[in-house]
Scaffold this motif. Structure first.
Motif, PDB file in Angstrom:
ATOM      1  N   ASP A 114     -75.559 -26.288 -10.809  1.00 16.57           N
ATOM      2  CA  ASP A 114     -76.112 -26.991 -11.975  1.00 16.57           C
ATOM      3  C   ASP A 114     -77.638 -27.087 -11.938  1.00 16.57           C
ATOM      4  O   ASP A 114     -78.264 -27.295 -12.973  1.00 16.57           O
ATOM      5  CB  ASP A 114     -75.539 -28.407 -12.065  1.00 16.57           C
ATOM      6  N   VAL A 115     -78.225 -26.985 -10.753  1.00 12.04           N
ATOM      7  CA  VAL A 115     -79.683 -27.161 -10.609  1.00 12.04           C
ATOM      8  C   VAL A 115     -80.321 -26.036  -9.800  1.00 12.04           C
ATOM      9  O   VAL A 115     -81.398 -26.198  -9.243  1.00 12.04           O
ATOM     10  CB  VAL A 115     -80.002 -28.532  -9.968  1.00 12.04           C
ATOM     11  N   LYS A 116     -79.691 -24.890  -9.777  1.00 10.55           N
ATOM     12  CA  LYS A 116     -80.143 -23.782  -8.920  1.00 10.55           C
ATOM     13  C   LYS A 116     -81.550 -23.288  -9.237  1.00 10.55           C
ATOM     14  O   LYS A 116     -82.226 -22.762  -8.372  1.00 10.55           O
ATOM     15  CB  LYS A 116     -79.152 -22.621  -8.989  1.00 10.55           C
ATOM     16  N   ASP A 117     -82.007 -23.475 -10.471  1.00  7.87           N
ATOM     17  CA  ASP A 117     -83.326 -22.981 -10.858  1.00  7.87           C
ATOM     18  C   ASP A 117     -84.415 -24.043 -10.784  1.00  7.87           C
ATOM     19  O   ASP A 117     -85.535 -23.821 -11.255  1.00  7.87           O
ATOM     20  CB  ASP A 117     -83.270 -22.397 -12.275  1.00  7.87           C
ATOM     21  N   ALA A 118     -84.116 -25.191 -10.200  1.00  5.64           N
ATOM     22  CA  ALA A 118     -85.100 -26.274 -10.113  1.00  5.64           C
ATOM     23  C   ALA A 118     -86.313 -25.827  -9.310  1.00  5.64           C
ATOM     24  O   ALA A 118     -86.203 -25.070  -8.339  1.00  5.64           O
ATOM     25  CB  ALA A 118     -84.472 -27.504  -9.479  1.00  5.64           C
ATOM     26  N   VAL A 119     -87.473 -26.328  -9.720  1.00  4.23           N
ATOM     27  CA  VAL A 119     -88.731 -25.982  -9.058  1.00  4.23           C
ATOM     28  C   VAL A 119     -88.802 -26.609  -7.669  1.00  4.23           C
ATOM     29  O   VAL A 119     -89.266 -25.986  -6.719  1.00  4.23           O
ATOM     30  CB  VAL A 119     -89.924 -26.457  -9.919  1.00  4.23           C
ATOM     31  N   ALA A 120     -88.308 -27.861  -7.559  1.00  2.00           N
ATOM     32  CA  ALA A 120     -88.343 -28.557  -6.269  1.00  2.00           C
ATOM     33  C   ALA A 120     -87.385 -29.736  -6.278  1.00  2.00           C
ATOM     34  O   ALA A 120     -87.043 -30.268  -7.339  1.00  2.00           O
ATOM     35  CB  ALA A 120     -89.755 -29.048  -5.964  1.00  2.00           C
ATOM     36  N   PHE A 121     -86.968 -30.117  -5.076  1.00  2.00           N
ATOM     37  CA  PHE A 121     -86.135 -31.300  -4.862  1.00  2.00           C
ATOM     38  C   PHE A 121     -86.848 -32.189  -3.852  1.00  2.00           C
ATOM     39  O   PHE A 121     -87.338 -31.694  -2.836  1.00  2.00           O
ATOM     40  CB  PHE A 121     -84.779 -30.926  -4.247  1.00  2.00           C
ATOM     41  N   LEU A 122     -86.868 -33.478  -4.130  1.00  2.00           N
ATOM     42  CA  LEU A 122     -87.287 -34.463  -3.141  1.00  2.00           C
ATOM     43  C   LEU A 122     -85.987 -35.106  -2.682  1.00  2.00           C
ATOM     44  O   LEU A 122     -85.314 -35.776  -3.460  1.00  2.00           O
ATOM     45  CB  LEU A 122     -88.225 -35.505  -3.768  1.00  2.00           C
ATOM     46  N   ILE A 123     -85.618 -34.860  -1.428  1.00  2.00           N
ATOM     47  CA  ILE A 123     -84.352 -35.371  -0.918  1.00  2.00           C
ATOM     48  C   ILE A 123     -84.622 -36.443   0.120  1.00  2.00           C
ATOM     49  O   ILE A 123     -85.286 -36.184   1.127  1.00  2.00           O
ATOM     50  CB  ILE A 123     -83.503 -34.227  -0.323  1.00  2.00           C
ATOM     51  N   GLU A 124     -84.102 -37.635  -0.149  1.00  2.00           N
ATOM     52  CA  GLU A 124     -84.205 -38.759   0.772  1.00  2.00           C
ATOM     53  C   GLU A 124     -82.807 -38.987   1.338  1.00  2.00           C
ATOM     54  O   GLU A 124     -81.896 -39.360   0.601  1.00  2.00           O
ATOM     55  CB  GLU A 124     -84.711 -39.994   0.039  1.00  2.00           C
ATOM     56  N   VAL A 125     -82.642 -38.739   2.626  1.00  2.00           N
ATOM     57  CA  VAL A 125     -81.323 -38.775   3.247  1.00  2.00           C
ATOM     58  C   VAL A 125     -81.046 -40.178   3.784  1.00  2.00           C
ATOM     59  O   VAL A 125     -81.763 -40.667   4.651  1.00  2.00           O
ATOM     60  CB  VAL A 125     -81.208 -37.723   4.372  1.00  2.00           C
TER      61      VAL A 125
END
Length: 145
Positions: free
Chosen positions: A20-31
């Motif tokens: 669903d988000v494969k073309d996103a420019v970037a992800f900020l992931i907080e684990v």
């Protein structure tokens, strides 16, 4: 005595679906947490509970207006395992696929570092602005002492 507020990790954000988000420019992931071999109806899976901020395109990055998904569960094997070492911290990544090792298998989703310095800087700028807004709200809160 000062209180140290922490958020309780919750799985209210559903499951992460890379397609669903494969073309996103970037992800900020907080684990928030990681569980190895967590029981699921489909058998045990490695699982990471994260707050995932998605910059779907350049426009959302420039406007610092991402999609924020709190309490999202990541259970794709490679994606979850890579997040194990990030618990309590954050990372800036993008998605990629690697070819399958076995014929007939599906390509695997993997995290890749964001190498574009301008993109990384904008994501960091967003995180700093968000943190400053939280600090300002805390400073404006009434004191009941």
């Amino acid at each position: 005595m000062t209180l140290n507020f922490v958020e309780i990790p919750t799985a209210g954000g559903g499951w992460f679906k890379p397609a669903d988000v494969k073309d996103a420019v970037a992800f900020l992931i907080e684990v928030n947490s990681y569980e190895a071999q967590r029981p699921t109806p489909n058998g045990p899976k490695d699982s990471a509970l994260c707050d995932i901020t998605v910059f779907k395109d350049r426009e959302s990055l420039e406007k610092l207006a991402p999609e924020v998904n709190k309490g999202t569960r990541v259970e794709q094997t490679l994606l979850a395992r890579d997040l194990e070492k990030v618990v309590g911290n954050a990372t800036i990544v993008k998605l990629d696929q690697v070819p399958p090792k076995r014929p007939g298998a599906h390509p695997a989703w993997v995290w890749r570092p964001v190498n574009d310095a301008a993109v990384r800087q904008k994501v960091i700028e967003y995180a700093q602005a968000r943190e400053a807004a939280v600090q300002a709200a805390v400073a404006e809160a009434p004191s009941f002492d």
